[in-house]
Motif scaffolding. Structure first.
Motif, PDB file in Angstrom:
ATOM      1  N   ALA A   1       0.851  -1.204   0.000  1.00  0.00           N
ATOM      2  CA  ALA A   1       0.000   0.000   0.000  1.00  0.00           C
ATOM      3  C   ALA A   1       0.883   1.248   0.000  1.00  0.00           C
ATOM      4  O   ALA A   1       0.620   2.209  -0.732  1.00  0.00           O
ATOM      5  N   ARG A   2       1.958   1.214   0.808  1.00  0.00           N
ATOM      6  CA  ARG A   2       2.847   2.378   0.886  1.00  0.00           C
ATOM      7  C   ARG A   2       3.502   2.624  -0.473  1.00  0.00           C
ATOM      8  O   ARG A   2       3.564   3.759  -0.954  1.00  0.00           O
ATOM      9  N   GLU A   3       3.962   1.543  -1.132  1.00  0.00           N
ATOM     10  CA  GLU A   3       4.607   1.690  -2.445  1.00  0.00           C
ATOM     11  C   GLU A   3       3.644   2.297  -3.466  1.00  0.00           C
ATOM     12  O   GLU A   3       3.996   3.196  -4.232  1.00  0.00           O
ATOM     13  N   ASN A   4       2.405   1.776  -3.478  1.00  0.00           N
ATOM     14  CA  ASN A   4       1.427   2.282  -4.447  1.00  0.00           C
ATOM     15  C   ASN A   4       1.077   3.735  -4.173  1.00  0.00           C
ATOM     16  O   ASN A   4       0.910   4.531  -5.102  1.00  0.00           O
ATOM     17  N   LEU A   5       0.972   4.050  -2.903  1.00  0.00           N
ATOM     18  CA  LEU A   5       0.665   5.419  -2.510  1.00  0.00           C
ATOM     19  C   LEU A   5       1.772   6.370  -2.981  1.00  0.00           C
ATOM     20  O   LEU A   5       1.508   7.452  -3.515  1.00  0.00           O
TER      21      LEU A   5
END
Ligand code: AMP
Ligand code: GLY
Length: 434
Positions: free
Chosen positions: A168-172
């Motif tokens: 999720a952090r990477e996509n964000l």
């Protein structure tokens, strides 16, 4: 009535098919249209971004009513463009203005609108590109799965669901800082995951009252058993057996009526279709998203289930007064299966000759992405190529018919899901027994 329909997909072929049946239709133009619409009216080779050329066509052909199929021209403000042109004083337009189209064009606007009007939806926070750290901090406070949504239009690909915090952090990061989805991803909505069954509900509104259209279930994933990447939609079934009267009462009271009243209270004169993407969570409806148009392929299942003439209703909605006009639906079931190009939803093959269309007699065929080659043969031209719809008394009759008819059609690389409707058979069995 001289009608100009904007769009080029299966939804527009289904709309053109319905409009062409009306005795009120004196002329039907479709811009740009596709290989199917050209048999129902005249295709105009105009880009939907070219508002000037569209206006010239409206004037040249003395168009009375423009029906806007897809969301992009609405979000780009085509209605406002027409309204600002004093040569088009009496033109009727079915579709919202830019302010109304923000229901689909900005997830941030849609979420805040729902919050203002007490409409049930997943709890959320919105973050801008300079708020990456705060956004990660928020993610750390909520349980997985994480739902990230690009604020703007991203061709149906702007929603990412991640099972773990790292992904999720990477996509964000990619969205807020890396520029994935361009301007559409510069703001991101992070919302709670809703665990339930999805359905698509549609209304036609004149800004005050509304008529409910048949509901549909969309099969969004490429693979059977709802696996693999999301697509624009691989098939639909209408009606939706789990949309009981009790459930639909809640949808009308808690979602549809407050939406239409909310638009009016905010000074938005919304005339057109509203598509409520809903989640049924243990019998309670929540809004996943608003769209400002009919769904595709939902339209290919629901328009054949409207038994009367839709043109008077579309004219009345565009004129701002639906009056007492009824919208009658056919009790039969409809199943639509999409035939797609090899590779879709990734990079796909195109320009493949399609054969067997004339051999199909038991189902309706709506062209979604077709064109003609230099010898006049119908060829594939897009990811989603054809929508095949069967109407029948039972879901299993429809499934048998549609899958039988699909066997007549072929093009190199053609793919389709063989399980459209399968998960709903037990519900229909229960309905028939009750
Ligand atoms: P959208 O592009 O908004 O239609 O979202 C794409 C898909 O993501 C939806 O059809 C749902 O299957 C899923 N989705 C979106 N929001 C949520 C949510 N809050 N909870 C669960 N699934 C969601
Ligand atoms: N089938 C989903 C959509 O039209 O957005």
């Amino acid at each position: 009535m001289r009608i100009l329909l904007l769009g080029s997909g299966g939804r527009e072929h289904a709309l053109a098919w319905k409009i062409a049946q009306s005795p009120l239709t004196d002329m039907l133009l479709i811009a740009p249209g596709n290989g199917g619409t050209r048999h129902l009216g005249t295709n105009l080779d105009i880009s939907l971004q070219d508002f000037r050329a569209i206006t010239e066509a409206v004037l040249e052909y003395s168009i009375d009513l423009v029906i806007v199929g897809p969301e992009q021209p609405l979000v780009d403000g085509i209605k406002d463009h027409f309204a600002a042109d004093n040569r088009l004083g009496s033109l009727l337009v079915l579709g919202p203005d830019k302010a109304g189209a923000a229901l689909e064009g900005s997830k941030d606007f849609a979420k805040a609108f729902m919050q203002r009007h007490g409409i049930p939806t997943a709890t959320y926070r919105r973050f801008a590109s300079d708020e990456f750290n705060a956004a990660v901090g928020y993610l750390e406070t909520i349980p997985p799965p994480y739902v990230l949504k690009a604020d703007g239009l991203a061709a149906g690909k702007g929603v990412i669901i991640c099972n773990d915090l790292g992904t999720a952090r990477e996509n964000l990061y990619d969205m807020l800082i890396g520029g994935r989805f361009g301007a559409a991803g510069k703001k991101v909505v992070i919302e709670a995951f809703l665990d339930g069954i999805e359905l698509s509900v549609f209304v036609l509104t004149d800004g005050h009252s509304y008529r409910l259209l048949p509901a549909a279930k969309d099969y969004k994933r490429i693979g059977e058993g709802d696996t693999g990447p999301n697509t624009g939609g691989m098939g639909t079934v209408s009606p939706v057996p789990f949309a009981s009267t009790a459930f639909m009462d809640k949808v009308e009271k808690r979602i549809i009526q407050p939406t239409i009243e909310g638009l009016r209270d905010e000074g938005i004169d919304y005339r057109g279709f509203i598509f409520f993407g809903l989640m049924n969570v243990k019998g309670e409806p929540f809004v996943i998203e608003y769209n400002v148009r009919l769904g595709d392929p939902e339209a290919e299942s629901i328009l054949p289930r409207i038994s009367g003439d839709l043109v008077p209703l579309m004219v009345a909605a565009a004129a701002g007064d639906l009056g007492a006009l009824p919208l009658d639906t056919d009790d039969r079931t409809a199943v639509t299966v999409m035939l797609v190009s090899g590779g879709y939803p990734g990079p796909y093959t195109s320009g493949k000759i399609i054969s067997g269309l004339e051999d199909v007699s038991g189902s309706l065929i709506f062209h979604a992405g077709t064109g003609m080659d230099k010898d006049g043969q119908v060829v594939s031209q897009g990811g989603r190529v054809l929508a095949v719809t069967s109407l029948g008394n039972t879901l299993s009759d429809c499934m048998q018919q549609v899958y039988h008819d699909i066997l007549q059609v072929s093009f190199e690389g053609m793919g389709y899901r063989k399980d459209i409707g399968q998960d709903l058979l037990p519900y229909f069995g229960a309905m028939n027994q009750s």
